[in-house]
Design a protein around this motif. Structure first.
Motif, PDB file in Angstrom:
ATOM      1  N   GLY A  83      33.879  34.468  38.628  1.00  0.00           N
ATOM      2  CA  GLY A  83      33.989  35.896  38.328  1.00  0.00           C
ATOM      3  C   GLY A  83      32.810  36.618  38.958  1.00  0.00           C
ATOM      4  O   GLY A  83      31.794  35.999  39.315  1.00  0.00           O
ATOM      5  N   ASP A  85      30.857  38.509  37.477  1.00  0.00           N
ATOM      6  CA  ASP A  85      29.721  38.452  36.550  1.00  0.00           C
ATOM      7  C   ASP A  85      28.773  37.317  36.931  1.00  0.00           C
ATOM      8  O   ASP A  85      27.555  37.486  36.919  1.00  0.00           O
ATOM      9  CB  ASP A  85      30.204  38.246  35.106  1.00  0.00           C
ATOM     10  CG  ASP A  85      30.780  39.520  34.510  1.00  0.00           C
ATOM     11  OD1 ASP A  85      30.517  40.615  35.055  1.00  0.00           O
ATOM     12  OD2 ASP A  85      31.483  39.433  33.489  1.00  0.00           O
ATOM     13  N   LEU A  88      27.073  38.331  40.209  1.00  0.00           N
ATOM     14  CA  LEU A  88      26.057  39.367  39.961  1.00  0.00           C
ATOM     15  C   LEU A  88      24.831  38.785  39.258  1.00  0.00           C
ATOM     16  O   LEU A  88      23.690  39.062  39.639  1.00  0.00           O
ATOM     17  CB  LEU A  88      26.653  40.502  39.116  1.00  0.00           C
ATOM     18  CG  LEU A  88      27.612  41.445  39.848  1.00  0.00           C
ATOM     19  CD1 LEU A  88      28.458  42.249  38.860  1.00  0.00           C
ATOM     20  CD2 LEU A  88      26.846  42.394  40.771  1.00  0.00           C
ATOM     21  N   TYR A 109      28.075  49.966  34.455  1.00  0.00           N
ATOM     22  CA  TYR A 109      28.511  48.696  33.879  1.00  0.00           C
ATOM     23  C   TYR A 109      27.424  48.202  32.918  1.00  0.00           C
ATOM     24  O   TYR A 109      26.270  48.038  33.317  1.00  0.00           O
ATOM     25  CB  TYR A 109      28.737  47.707  35.015  1.00  0.00           C
ATOM     26  CG  TYR A 109      29.368  46.393  34.603  1.00  0.00           C
ATOM     27  CD1 TYR A 109      30.332  46.328  33.612  1.00  0.00           C
ATOM     28  CD2 TYR A 109      28.998  45.213  35.243  1.00  0.00           C
ATOM     29  CE1 TYR A 109      30.915  45.128  33.254  1.00  0.00           C
ATOM     30  CE2 TYR A 109      29.581  44.007  34.912  1.00  0.00           C
ATOM     31  CZ  TYR A 109      30.532  43.965  33.904  1.00  0.00           C
ATOM     32  OH  TYR A 109      31.111  42.771  33.567  1.00  0.00           O
ATOM     33  N   PRO A 149      27.837  50.304  41.033  1.00  0.00           N
ATOM     34  CA  PRO A 149      29.247  49.999  41.235  1.00  0.00           C
ATOM     35  C   PRO A 149      29.913  51.149  41.991  1.00  0.00           C
ATOM     36  O   PRO A 149      29.595  52.309  41.757  1.00  0.00           O
ATOM     37  CB  PRO A 149      29.823  49.927  39.821  1.00  0.00           C
ATOM     38  CG  PRO A 149      28.693  50.202  38.873  1.00  0.00           C
ATOM     39  CD  PRO A 149      27.591  50.819  39.664  1.00  0.00           C
ATOM     40  N   ALA A 153      31.678  52.416  37.018  1.00  0.00           N
ATOM     41  CA  ALA A 153      32.350  52.145  35.749  1.00  0.00           C
ATOM     42  C   ALA A 153      31.405  52.609  34.642  1.00  0.00           C
ATOM     43  O   ALA A 153      30.206  52.419  34.785  1.00  0.00           O
ATOM     44  CB  ALA A 153      32.606  50.642  35.610  1.00  0.00           C
ATOM     45  N   ASP A 179      28.631  46.918  43.735  1.00  0.00           N
ATOM     46  CA  ASP A 179      29.606  46.186  42.919  1.00  0.00           C
ATOM     47  C   ASP A 179      30.973  46.855  43.107  1.00  0.00           C
ATOM     48  O   ASP A 179      31.246  47.900  42.522  1.00  0.00           O
ATOM     49  CB  ASP A 179      29.120  46.240  41.460  1.00  0.00           C
ATOM     50  CG  ASP A 179      30.054  45.538  40.479  1.00  0.00           C
ATOM     51  OD1 ASP A 179      31.141  45.091  40.887  1.00  0.00           O
ATOM     52  OD2 ASP A 179      29.679  45.449  39.296  1.00  0.00           O
ATOM     53  N   ALA A 181      34.027  46.134  42.139  1.00  0.00           N
ATOM     54  CA  ALA A 181      35.055  45.560  41.245  1.00  0.00           C
ATOM     55  C   ALA A 181      36.376  46.333  41.331  1.00  0.00           C
ATOM     56  O   ALA A 181      37.443  45.754  41.160  1.00  0.00           O
ATOM     57  CB  ALA A 181      34.547  45.541  39.806  1.00  0.00           C
ATOM     58  N   TYR A 182      36.303  47.649  41.600  1.00  0.00           N
ATOM     59  CA  TYR A 182      37.520  48.485  41.566  1.00  0.00           C
ATOM     60  C   TYR A 182      37.875  49.100  42.913  1.00  0.00           C
ATOM     61  O   TYR A 182      38.694  50.007  42.978  1.00  0.00           O
ATOM     62  CB  TYR A 182      37.337  49.601  40.523  1.00  0.00           C
ATOM     63  CG  TYR A 182      37.067  49.052  39.147  1.00  0.00           C
ATOM     64  CD1 TYR A 182      38.103  48.517  38.382  1.00  0.00           C
ATOM     65  CD2 TYR A 182      35.776  49.036  38.625  1.00  0.00           C
ATOM     66  CE1 TYR A 182      37.857  47.982  37.126  1.00  0.00           C
ATOM     67  CE2 TYR A 182      35.522  48.503  37.368  1.00  0.00           C
ATOM     68  CZ  TYR A 182      36.571  47.980  36.630  1.00  0.00           C
ATOM     69  OH  TYR A 182      36.329  47.450  35.388  1.00  0.00           O
ATOM     70  N   THR A 205      35.744  41.137  42.974  1.00  0.00           N
ATOM     71  CA  THR A 205      36.340  40.265  41.960  1.00  0.00           C
ATOM     72  C   THR A 205      37.856  40.165  42.110  1.00  0.00           C
ATOM     73  O   THR A 205      38.490  41.097  42.612  1.00  0.00           O
ATOM     74  CB  THR A 205      36.004  40.775  40.539  1.00  0.00           C
ATOM     75  OG1 THR A 205      36.679  39.957  39.578  1.00  0.00           O
ATOM     76  CG2 THR A 205      36.437  42.220  40.319  1.00  0.00           C
ATOM     77  N   ARG A 216      38.811  33.578  36.732  1.00  0.00           N
ATOM     78  CA  ARG A 216      37.377  33.773  36.995  1.00  0.00           C
ATOM     79  C   ARG A 216      37.028  33.509  38.463  1.00  0.00           C
ATOM     80  O   ARG A 216      36.560  32.435  38.832  1.00  0.00           O
ATOM     81  CB  ARG A 216      36.496  32.883  36.080  1.00  0.00           C
ATOM     82  CG  ARG A 216      36.876  32.825  34.629  1.00  0.00           C
ATOM     83  CD  ARG A 216      36.908  34.207  33.975  1.00  0.00           C
ATOM     84  NE  ARG A 216      35.637  34.889  34.047  1.00  0.00           N
ATOM     85  CZ  ARG A 216      35.475  36.127  34.542  1.00  0.00           C
ATOM     86  NH1 ARG A 216      36.509  36.819  34.981  1.00  0.00           N
ATOM     87  NH2 ARG A 216      34.288  36.681  34.586  1.00  0.00           N
ATOM     88  N   ILE A 217      37.293  34.489  39.309  1.00  0.00           N
ATOM     89  CA  ILE A 217      36.898  34.392  40.722  1.00  0.00           C
ATOM     90  C   ILE A 217      36.191  35.681  41.131  1.00  0.00           C
ATOM     91  O   ILE A 217      36.734  36.775  40.981  1.00  0.00           O
ATOM     92  CB  ILE A 217      38.107  34.203  41.668  1.00  0.00           C
ATOM     93  CG1 ILE A 217      38.955  32.994  41.254  1.00  0.00           C
ATOM     94  CG2 ILE A 217      37.626  34.049  43.122  1.00  0.00           C
ATOM     95  CD1 ILE A 217      40.211  32.804  42.107  1.00  0.00           C
TER      96      ILE A 217
HETATM   97  C1  LIG Z   1      35.070  43.859  35.370  1.00  0.00           C
HETATM   98  C2  LIG Z   1      33.776  44.127  36.080  1.00  0.00           C
HETATM   99  C3  LIG Z   1      32.976  43.090  36.583  1.00  0.00           C
HETATM  100  C4  LIG Z   1      33.203  41.648  36.251  1.00  0.00           C
HETATM  101  O1  LIG Z   1      34.346  41.125  36.594  1.00  0.00           O
HETATM  102  P1  LIG Z   1      34.626  39.575  36.578  1.00  0.00           P
HETATM  103  O2  LIG Z   1      35.818  39.416  35.715  1.00  0.00           O
HETATM  104  O3  LIG Z   1      33.423  38.844  36.044  1.00  0.00           O
HETATM  105  O4  LIG Z   1      34.871  39.256  37.999  1.00  0.00           O
HETATM  106  C5  LIG Z   1      31.867  43.411  37.328  1.00  0.00           C
HETATM  107  N1  LIG Z   1      31.522  44.692  37.548  1.00  0.00           N
HETATM  108  C6  LIG Z   1      32.227  45.709  37.049  1.00  0.00           C
HETATM  109  C7  LIG Z   1      31.791  47.103  37.321  1.00  0.00           C
HETATM  110  C8  LIG Z   1      33.370  45.460  36.295  1.00  0.00           C
HETATM  111  O5  LIG Z   1      34.045  46.472  35.757  1.00  0.00           O
END
Ligand SMILES: *Cc1c(COP(=O)(O)O)cnc(C)c1O
Length: 354
Positions: A83, A85, A88, A109, A149, A153, A179, A181-182, A205, A216-217
């Motif tokens: 993941g 996480d 990071l 985040y 991010p 977020a 980051d 993620a989105y 992610t 979890r990747i």
């Molecule tokens: C969801 C999220 C993550 C973590 O996602 P993983 O499920 O660990 O890959 C990291 N950063 C932000 C901003 C997120 O919203």
């Protein structure tokens, strides 16, 4: 004599969103409402269980190769973890070792300050402006590192690549982590900046856009030098972070790009529909480029709406900290049907109809 407790690494942990055991409409942790590509299920069900007898490939070669090809970079530019996480956390440990504070937004985040506390990294948060925008000028002073991010977020607000380039170019003394993620939900990636600057790490992610939160990747792309430092830390911590099944599942997801793009388009179109509906019900929100909307109602308290939605079996996320966002709800984008149920329920709640 000192008490052993004074030598414990104490930390206040991150609080993940609730995972209810009962069937609810779950719009609280930004999961994708659609299943992953059918190829993923096929690969998992066809796996020979003998692979579980052996340790997985510590270099995660199949997944790293697939990601390198997909993003048109070399394998040495890619790092993978459990993941984002994990990626990071490993990056904080590897790159944020200065006595100078690292910078990140005050509304962001909520895991960043936890890792900073855990690794004893000093940090300074920078306030978002009144429209929940990040102020780039706040990030130009020398510091121990930066993590932002994009989109941010829980606001969903995205900034353009030039915004990040200005910050990255100002910081030869530290690593800047973006980051993403989105990012797949409609904003522009900073991946190209990793070719131009050796101090930028882009983290991604499979949890949100690829519907694989359960696997979890996560991965990072950066200069070969950055990735080497990151790998050295990882191999000094845990050689086998990713299991054999997950590695194969990740590759399958990357191979089915049409499915991936179609589901992204579905989520984005539902998001735009939801924005219109929420506005009509008296909600305001920053314009989201992610798979959630961060909304506040113009008269009704977020706590009240949150509780009533929960009663109705609809879970959204509410953060009481910092106080500036305690009247907002973060609503993940579900299927069209789920969002229709949400809108009907919000209409009942906000208009007091029974
Ligand atoms: C969801 C999220 C993550 C973590 O996602 P993983 O499920 O660990 O890959 C990291 N950063 C932000 C901003 C997120 O919203």
């Amino acid at each position: 004599m000192t008490n052993w407790r004074s030598n414990v690494r104490t930390v206040v942990p991150y609080t993940p969103g609730e995972q209810p055991k009962t069937k609810v409409i779950k719009l609280n942790t930004n999961e994708n409402p659609y299943p992953p590509s059918p190829l993923v299920g096929k690969v998992i069900s066809c796996l020979d269980e003998d692979i579980l007898r052996k340790y997985p490939d510590p270099s995660c070669d199949v997944l790293i190769s697939a990601l390198a090809k997909y993003h048109n970079v070399d394998k040495e530019n890619v790092f993978v973890g459990v993941g984002s996480d994990d990626v990071l956390a490993m990056s904080f440990m590897t790159f944020f070792n200065s006595k100078d504070p690292i910078f990140f937004p005050d509304i962001t985040y909520s895991f960043y300050d936890v890792w900073a506390d855990l690794f004893r990294i000093p940090y300074e948060t920078k306030a978002l402006d009144d429209d929940f925008r990040i102020i780039s000028e706040d990030y130009l002073k020398p510091c121990g590192g930066i993590v932002i991010p994009n989109p941010n977020a829980p606001t969903g607000v995205a900034e353009p690549v030039e915004f990040f380039e200005k910050i990255i170019a100002a910081h030869p003394e530290c690593v800047v982590i973006i980051d993403e993620a989105y990012v797949d939900f409609g904003s522009v990636s900073c991946l190209d900046l990793t070719r131009k600057y050796d101090n930028v790490l882009v983290v991604r992610t499979f949890s949100k856009s690829r519907s694989m939160a359960g696997n979890r990747i996560g991965y990072a792309i950066g200069s070969k030098e950055l990735i080497k430092f990151l790998s050295d830390c990882k191999f000094s911590f845990n050689s086998y972070t990713m299991d054999s099944i997950t590695l194969a599942a990740g590759v399958a997801s990357i191979q089915d790009d049409d499915y991936f793009r179609d589901r992204l388009a579905d989520v984005m179109s539902t998001r735009e529909w939801t924005k219109t509906q929420l506005s009509e019900l008296g909600f305001t929100f920053p314009d989201s480029m992610s798979n959630f909307i961060f909304a506040k109602h113009n008269t009704m308290d977020a706590n009240v709406i949150f509780a009533k939605l929960k009663e109705a079996g609809i879970y959204v996320r509410h953060f009481s900290n910092p106080p500036r966002i305690d009247n907002y709800l973060r609503i993940s984008i579900g299927t069209d049907e789920e969002m229709q149920v949400l809108i009907n329920e919000l209409e009942r709640i906000t208009k007091g109809v029974n």
